[in-house]
Write a protein that holds these residues in place. Structure first.
Motif, short mmCIF file in Angstrom:
data_model
loop_
_atom_site.label_atom_id
_atom_site.label_comp_id
_atom_site.label_asym_id
_atom_site.label_seq_id
_atom_site.Cartn_x
_atom_site.Cartn_y
_atom_site.Cartn_z
N ALA A 150 -9.20 -10.29 -12.96
CA ALA A 150 -9.23 -11.37 -11.86
C ALA A 150 -8.31 -11.10 -10.80
CB ALA A 150 -8.53 -12.61 -12.84
N VAL A 151 -7.66 -10.08 -10.97
CA VAL A 151 -7.01 -9.46 -9.79
C VAL A 151 -7.22 -8.16 -9.20
CG1 VAL A 151 -4.36 -9.41 -9.03
CG2 VAL A 151 -4.83 -10.59 -10.94
N PRO A 152 -7.92 -8.24 -8.28
CA PRO A 152 -8.79 -7.05 -7.69
C PRO A 152 -7.80 -5.99 -6.91
CG PRO A 152 -9.22 -8.95 -6.32
CD PRO A 152 -8.15 -9.45 -7.22
N SER A 153 -8.24 -4.75 -7.10
CA SER A 153 -7.50 -3.82 -6.28
C SER A 153 -8.57 -2.98 -5.57
CB SER A 153 -7.04 -2.78 -7.26
OG SER A 153 -5.85 -3.51 -8.08
N TYR A 154 -8.16 -2.26 -4.63
CA TYR A 154 -9.22 -1.69 -3.49
C TYR A 154 -8.61 -0.52 -3.15
CZ TYR A 154 -10.50 -6.51 -2.99
OH TYR A 154 -10.88 -7.90 -3.38
N GLU A 155 -9.84 0.28 -2.72
CA GLU A 155 -9.39 1.73 -2.06
C GLU A 155 -9.55 1.38 -0.43
OE1 GLU A 155 -10.75 5.72 -3.14
OE2 GLU A 155 -12.29 4.41 -4.22
N ILE A 156 -8.73 1.92 0.35
CA ILE A 156 -8.97 1.21 1.65
C ILE A 156 -8.59 2.65 2.53
CG2 ILE A 156 -7.57 -0.18 3.40
CD1 ILE A 156 -6.35 -1.63 1.23
N TRP A 157 -9.54 2.77 3.57
CA TRP A 157 -9.66 3.60 4.43
C TRP A 157 -8.91 3.23 5.80
CZ3 TRP A 157 -12.99 3.15 0.64
CH2 TRP A 157 -13.20 4.08 0.16
N PHE A 158 -8.05 3.76 6.59
CA PHE A 158 -7.80 3.20 7.74
C PHE A 158 -8.22 4.23 8.76
CE2 PHE A 158 -4.64 2.04 4.66
CZ PHE A 158 -4.53 0.58 5.04
N GLU A 159 -8.65 3.88 9.89
CA GLU A 159 -9.07 4.76 10.99
C GLU A 159 -8.56 4.16 12.42
OE1 GLU A 159 -13.26 5.82 11.12
OE2 GLU A 159 -12.86 7.13 13.00
N ASP A 160 -7.53 4.97 12.81
CA ASP A 160 -6.94 4.63 14.27
C ASP A 160 -6.50 3.06 14.29
OD1 ASP A 160 -6.89 6.98 15.38
OD2 ASP A 160 -8.98 6.77 16.41
N GLY A 176 -5.83 7.50 7.56
CA GLY A 176 -5.57 7.91 6.06
C GLY A 176 -6.21 6.92 5.05
N GLN A 177 -5.81 7.41 3.71
CA GLN A 177 -6.56 6.43 2.67
C GLN A 177 -5.40 5.86 1.73
OE1 GLN A 177 -9.43 8.48 0.48
NE2 GLN A 177 -9.60 6.94 -0.96
N LYS A 178 -5.51 4.96 1.16
CA LYS A 178 -4.99 4.34 0.26
C LYS A 178 -5.44 3.87 -0.86
CE LYS A 178 -0.73 4.38 2.04
NZ LYS A 178 0.26 5.18 1.66
N THR A 179 -5.08 3.62 -2.05
CA THR A 179 -5.83 3.28 -3.32
C THR A 179 -5.20 2.33 -4.13
OG1 THR A 179 -7.53 3.93 -5.23
CG2 THR A 179 -5.21 5.21 -4.86
N TRP A 180 -5.91 1.70 -5.10
CA TRP A 180 -5.32 0.71 -5.79
C TRP A 180 -4.56 -0.53 -5.29
CZ3 TRP A 180 -7.38 0.16 -10.30
CH2 TRP A 180 -7.54 1.38 -11.15
N CYS A 181 -4.58 -0.76 -3.88
CA CYS A 181 -4.14 -1.66 -3.40
C CYS A 181 -4.57 -2.97 -3.87
CB CYS A 181 -4.28 -1.75 -1.60
SG CYS A 181 -3.65 -0.22 -0.83
N SER A 182 -3.64 -3.73 -4.40
CA SER A 182 -4.04 -5.13 -5.03
C SER A 182 -3.76 -6.14 -4.10
CB SER A 182 -3.36 -5.37 -6.23
OG SER A 182 -3.28 -3.97 -7.33
N GLY A 220 0.80 -1.25 -0.07
CA GLY A 220 -0.03 0.15 0.13
C GLY A 220 0.93 1.28 -0.23
N LEU A 221 1.09 1.77 -1.18
CA LEU A 221 1.80 3.08 -1.35
C LEU A 221 0.62 4.16 -2.13
CD1 LEU A 221 4.62 4.83 -1.42
CD2 LEU A 221 4.72 3.85 -3.56
N THR A 222 0.22 3.93 -2.85
CA THR A 222 -0.59 4.93 -3.76
C THR A 222 -1.65 5.45 -2.76
OG1 THR A 222 0.01 3.86 -5.74
CG2 THR A 222 -1.55 5.33 -6.12
N GLU A 223 -1.83 6.93 -2.97
CA GLU A 223 -2.99 7.60 -2.51
C GLU A 223 -3.82 8.45 -3.29
OE1 GLU A 223 -1.65 9.44 1.07
OE2 GLU A 223 -1.00 7.85 2.09
N PRO A 224 -4.97 8.60 -3.33
CA PRO A 224 -5.73 9.27 -4.38
C PRO A 224 -5.21 10.76 -4.72
CG PRO A 224 -7.01 8.44 -2.44
CD PRO A 224 -5.71 8.05 -2.14
#
Ligand SMILES: Cc1cc2nc3c(=O)[nH]c(=O)nc-3n(C[C@H](O)[C@H](O)[C@H](O)COP(=O)(O)OP(=O)(O)OC[C@H]3O[C@@H](n4cnc5c(N)ncnc54)[C@H](O)[C@@H]3O)c2cc1C
Length: 392
Positions: A214-224, A153-159, A125-129
């Motif tokens: 076939a290989v999904p990617s996600y937006e991910i939000w982290f809270e505490d 924070g928030q990450k995006t495209w986490c495969s 998880g590196l990329t952010e919007p």
């Protein structure tokens, strides 16, 4: 032409054998249904291939990037394309940060489980919007609180998030306005995904996409999200250079995958060009069909040399930035040309999913964007190789 050792040739043939059980229909269904090829990845794990870059001392095969490249090239070339190679390629570079920078305790705790296939570390998880390719502009932050960190924070495209047990997450431990250089203040964390979900500290949203379904990617939000201090990989605030190591390795293996994709596209096109007859002759007898395929083969062979030059440089511990960037740039060019000609060779059937070449065409396009774009590679070559002024 490239020469590989007996052991490396054995790796190629073992992978070919394993992949032979997964026929075109399997990959077509995975792409159509946007379903992760779990059986295939488990099969690789059971045969120990996901422990490729893990040293023997921790239960892995003790191979390196070169062998990882060989494996991924063969997977893509088997017909699986990126749907197969990218389902498992995280295992070939994400653990690198633990290998190179993790404490001995961390290595002993995690690497044997990854090598045996009991656990997966395939998510990075590196990329952010709001940062995109400008990695140093990320704002996901990790704040120390006793013997743990709290991540927000928030990450995006986490495969491969749900196909992994752990992820390597890059966060700011010192805000950008408090560091001298914006490359400072970044830290790598090993996140236990099940624990993060149990904490209720993570929310995800799958990104719908038309390529590599076939290989999904996600937006991910982290809270505490609570992460123990022991899960910091390497030095606090010094993560940028650790990330760069992994990204160069990722470029080498993706370049190898692109070569595999080019190979299978050419192979399918040649087969079709020999079999399909109109105007009383095989279409492959027409130079307009034959020459683009010859051109694609020449480009693919040339790119393949660059890929293994870069892989050898990585293995020998030499600076690999230039070689890795050029290899991925040329390999995806070769893959795009090969897939484009393969579609053209198939005429109308070029867009029929049963012939697979349209999937290879879509997948080749992705390689120009992720993990690094054509423009960012040219920026690198301009600035770091040609010594031109920074253009951005
Ligand atoms: C299928 C897929 C899987 C991915 N998996 C992961 C993953 O697992 N983990 C992860 O962290 N990331 C992942 N990524 C992210 C990927 O690596 C890229 O970093 C990301 O897509 C780029 O961000 P952006 O779209 O916001 O591009 P932007 O940064 O907004 O760039 C948009 C366009 O502008 C161009 N551009 C921007 N700046 C410049 C400049 N200075 N000079 C010239 N051109 C410029 C770019 O080349 C690009 O063409 C994935 C992406 C995709 C599509």
């Amino acid at each position: 032409m490239l020469e590989f050792s007996g052991e490396q040739q054995l790796i190629q043939s073992e992978i070919q054998k394993l992949c032979a059980s997964y026929e075109d229909e399997y990959w077509q269904a995975k792409d159509r249904d946007a379903e992760y090829p779990e059986e295939f990845v488990e099969d690789l794990a059971e045969h120990g291939w996901l422990g490729t870059i893990i040293p023997e001392a921790y239960g892995g095969t003790g191979y390196d990037t070169l062998e990882a490249a060989l494996i991924l090239e063969e997977i893509a070339a088997s017909g699986a394309g990126f749907s197969g190679s990218m389902a498992c390629h995280g295992a070939m570079f994400v653990p690198r940060s633990i290998l190179n920078y993790g404490s001995e305790e961390m290595k002993e705790t995690y690497l044997p489980k990854l090598a045996s296939g009991e656990k997966y570390l395939q998510c990075f998880g590196l990329t952010e919007p709001d940062a995109g390719y400008e990695s140093t502009a990320i704002t996901t932050n990790a704040e120390k609180d006793g013997d743990r960190y709290l991540i927000n924070g928030q990450k995006t495209w986490c495969s491969r998030f749900y196909a992994s047990d752990y992820m390597v997450l890059v966060a700011r431990t010192t805000p950008i306005d408090e560091v001298e250089k914006k490359t400072e203040g970044l830290t790598l964390f090993l996140v236990d995904i099940e624990d993060a979900l149990d904490q209720g500290a993570v929310d995800t949203q799958k990104i719908e996409k038309s390529i590599r379904r076939a290989v999904p990617s996600y937006e991910i939000w982290f809270e505490d999200l609570e992460v123990p201090e022991a899960n910091v990989i390497g030095e606090v605030d010094d993560g940028f250079y650790q990330v760069m190591d992994g990204l160069n390795e990722e470029r080498v293996v993706i370049a190898a995958e692109a070569v595999g994709l080019a190979r299978v596209a050419i192979e399918r096109a040649v087969q079709y060009a020999n079999e399909r007859e109109v105007f009383d002759r095989p279409i492959g007898a027409n130079q307009a069909i034959q020459h683009p395929l010859a051109d694609a083969h020449a480009r693919t062979t040339s790119a393949r040399n660059l890929v293994y030059q870069a892989a050898r440089a990585f293995k020998d511990g030499r600076d690999v930035g230039e070689a890795a960037n050029i290899a991925v740039y040329m390999a995806r060019e070769a893959a795009s040309k090969a897939a484009d000609h393969a579609v053209q060779t198939h005429g109308g059937y070029g867009v029929a999913t049963e012939y697979d070449v349209e999937r290879y065409y879509r997948e080749a396009r992705l390689a120009h964007i992720a993990p690094i774009s054509d423009e960012m590679i040219k920026n690198y070559i301009g600035e770091h190789v040609l010594d031109l002024p920074r253009s951005y």
